[in-house]
Motif scaffolding. Structure first.
Motif, short mmCIF file in Angstrom:
data_model
loop_
_atom_site.label_atom_id
_atom_site.label_comp_id
_atom_site.label_asym_id
_atom_site.label_seq_id
_atom_site.Cartn_x
_atom_site.Cartn_y
_atom_site.Cartn_z
N PHE A 4 0.69 -0.92 0.07
CA PHE A 4 0.02 0.05 0.12
C PHE A 4 0.83 1.28 -0.02
O PHE A 4 0.48 2.33 -0.69
CB PHE A 4 -0.94 -0.07 1.26
N SER A 5 2.17 1.21 0.67
CA SER A 5 2.73 2.52 0.70
C SER A 5 3.21 2.92 -0.63
O SER A 5 3.60 4.06 -0.83
CB SER A 5 4.03 2.02 1.65
N SER A 6 3.19 2.01 -1.67
CA SER A 6 3.67 2.66 -2.94
C SER A 6 2.48 3.17 -3.81
O SER A 6 2.78 3.70 -4.72
CB SER A 6 4.16 1.10 -3.83
N PHE A 7 1.18 3.02 -3.25
CA PHE A 7 -0.08 3.60 -4.01
C PHE A 7 0.17 5.22 -3.73
O PHE A 7 0.08 5.62 -2.61
CB PHE A 7 -1.25 3.06 -3.61
N GLU A 8 0.22 6.12 -4.70
CA GLU A 8 0.46 7.43 -4.58
C GLU A 8 -0.87 8.06 -4.40
O GLU A 8 -1.84 7.80 -5.15
CB GLU A 8 1.08 8.01 -5.81
N THR A 9 -1.12 8.67 -3.29
CA THR A 9 -2.52 9.15 -3.13
C THR A 9 -2.35 10.91 -3.15
O THR A 9 -3.37 11.49 -2.64
CB THR A 9 -3.02 8.87 -1.70
N GLY A 10 -1.59 11.31 -3.75
CA GLY A 10 -1.38 12.81 -3.73
C GLY A 10 -1.72 13.17 -5.06
O GLY A 10 -2.67 13.15 -5.71
N GLN A 11 -0.61 13.86 -5.64
CA GLN A 11 -0.86 14.54 -6.94
C GLN A 11 -0.84 13.92 -8.03
O GLN A 11 -1.51 14.25 -9.11
CB GLN A 11 0.44 15.73 -7.13
N GLU B 67 -7.82 16.26 2.89
CA GLU B 67 -6.88 17.22 3.53
C GLU B 67 -5.32 16.96 2.47
O GLU B 67 -4.60 18.20 2.23
CB GLU B 67 -6.48 16.92 4.97
N GLY B 68 -5.17 15.94 1.91
CA GLY B 68 -3.91 15.70 1.14
C GLY B 68 -4.13 16.26 -0.15
O GLY B 68 -3.05 16.72 -0.93
N VAL B 69 -5.50 16.60 -0.84
CA VAL B 69 -5.44 17.03 -2.09
C VAL B 69 -6.19 18.45 -2.15
O VAL B 69 -6.27 19.08 -3.15
CB VAL B 69 -6.25 16.19 -3.01
N LYS B 70 -6.77 18.96 -1.01
CA LYS B 70 -7.66 20.30 -1.21
C LYS B 70 -6.70 21.41 -1.75
O LYS B 70 -7.33 22.28 -2.24
CB LYS B 70 -7.50 20.70 0.29
N ASP B 71 -5.38 21.28 -1.73
CA ASP B 71 -4.74 22.60 -2.40
C ASP B 71 -4.30 22.45 -3.41
O ASP B 71 -3.39 22.99 -4.32
CB ASP B 71 -3.53 23.03 -1.34
N LEU B 72 -4.54 21.27 -3.84
CA LEU B 72 -3.65 20.71 -5.51
C LEU B 72 -4.58 21.69 -6.53
O LEU B 72 -5.84 21.86 -6.54
CB LEU B 72 -3.95 19.28 -5.60
N HIS C 107 -16.12 8.01 5.79
CA HIS C 107 -15.85 9.35 5.98
C HIS C 107 -14.60 9.87 6.79
O HIS C 107 -14.16 10.93 6.19
CB HIS C 107 -16.97 9.84 6.70
N GLU C 108 -14.32 9.07 7.59
CA GLU C 108 -12.78 9.55 8.29
C GLU C 108 -11.62 9.63 6.83
O GLU C 108 -11.02 10.24 6.76
CB GLU C 108 -12.45 8.58 9.26
N SER C 109 -11.72 8.32 6.21
CA SER C 109 -10.78 8.17 5.35
C SER C 109 -11.07 9.37 4.26
O SER C 109 -10.09 9.89 3.67
CB SER C 109 -11.00 6.81 4.55
N TYR C 110 -12.12 9.74 3.74
CA TYR C 110 -12.48 10.70 2.96
C TYR C 110 -11.98 12.07 3.33
O TYR C 110 -10.97 12.91 2.84
CB TYR C 110 -14.09 10.92 2.52
N VAL C 111 -12.06 12.39 4.51
CA VAL C 111 -11.44 13.66 5.24
C VAL C 111 -9.80 13.53 5.06
O VAL C 111 -9.32 14.54 4.78
CB VAL C 111 -11.84 13.96 6.79
N LYS C 112 -9.50 12.23 5.47
CA LYS C 112 -7.82 12.27 5.42
C LYS C 112 -7.49 12.49 3.93
O LYS C 112 -6.24 13.26 3.79
CB LYS C 112 -7.46 11.06 6.03
#
Length: 298
Positions: A215-222, A282-287, A274-279
């Motif tokens: 899982f650590s290799s799955f990119e969840t940001g940009q 937070e990681g993409v809100k400024d993208l 929902h907690e996962s969604y919020v997390k």
């Protein structure tokens, strides 16, 4: 000749064709179009008569692709989880299923080790979410035939945190898969084996399966996720409530009058989801969209 890339090592690509597995090199011009060939690409190639090797001459348009791990044209992304030690953090499941839904890839949650723990809570959460969920036991074989039916004729990638029995499930699906099975370390409570690259394996009855890094290799940001306003659609159970919030542009985090938050409070949407969604939010809100375009994800 047409084929699908199964593996890439050191600039060589191994392509499954009607004539068998062909070792190929890529033409440099791909870097100006789709970029570097990746696992799962549907390609055209020319065979060199002198030695039977080939050159990739064309890469067909990709219906989807992931950046980390680099794989294309998936029909199914299956997340192997467990309610038995090491228990899977639901956020890890939600991270991968959100990527799958956003990319238009079928999402599947596979709860393994049901001989130790049936995973009733996990099953209820994902059944309610609208994401297909199966229960299996790699040890006893329970549910394996149903999983085989689900992947037959498709290109399916499997992900899962170390120790949940992902490799054991893959070996049950096809005895020729050859995945190493690691024992659980009593000291650290997780598996010793980690898959380090992606490779497609043909399976009996048609189709391909891929083991992927953890899982650590799955990119969840940009790179492999979404703009903040698109993230809501990656959670299928949110969709009936979208457009019902008091304020336009609701982030569905903790705003007053949010229909999604109200559904969570009413038990219609699982709190963990929902907690996962919020997390993730937070990681993409400024993208910004230009950053996604620069990363090649749109």
């Amino acid at each position: 000749m047409e084929g699908i890339i199964l593996k890439g090592i050191g600039g060589f690509y191994y392509v499954d064709t009607a004539e068998g597995l062909i070792e190929c090199k890529a033409r440099g011009r791909f870097r100006k179009t789709v970029g570097k060939p990746i696992i799962g690409d549907r390609v055209m190639l020319e065979i060199q008569p002198e030695d039977g090797t080939g050159y990739l001459t064309d890469i067909h348009p990709r219906k989807n692709s992931l950046v980390r791990p680099a794989v294309a044209n998936l029909d199914l992304l299956a997340v192997v989880a467990s309610a038995a030690p090491p228990v899977t953090d639901p956020f890890l499941i939600d991270k991968v299923t959100a990527i799958a839904v956003h990319k238009g890839i079928g999402a599947l949650v596979v709860i393994n080790k049901t001989d130790e723990d049936p995973g009733d809570d996990l099953f209820r959460i994902y059944e309610k979410s609208g994401i297909e969920t199966l229960r299996v036991s790699a040890l006893t074989g329970e549910g394996i035939e149903r999983l085989k039916d689900r992947i037959r004729g498709r290109v399916a990638a499997f992900a899962g945190n170390s120790g949940v029995g992902k490799s054991s499930v893959l070996n049950r699906l096809d005895s020729g898969f050859g995945a190493e099975v690691g024992a659980i370390s009593d000291r650290i409570g997780r598996g010793r084996h980690t898959t380090r690259h992606v490779e497609l394996h043909p399976v009996e009855g048609g189709g391909y399966i891929a083991d992927t890094p953890g899982f650590s290799s799955f990119e969840t940001g940009q790179m492999d996720l979404v703009l903040a306003e698109d993230l809501q659609y990656a959670f299928p159970e949110f969709v009936p409530y979208l457009g019902q919030c008091r304020f336009t542009g609701c982030a569905h985090v903790k705003e007053k009058g949010c229909a999604v938050c109200a559904a969570v409070q009413a038990g219609e949407i699982a709190e963990s989801r929902h907690e996962s969604y919020v997390k993730l939010y937070e990681g993409v809100k400024d993208l910004k969209e230009w950053e996604l375009l620069k990363g090649g994800t749109r």
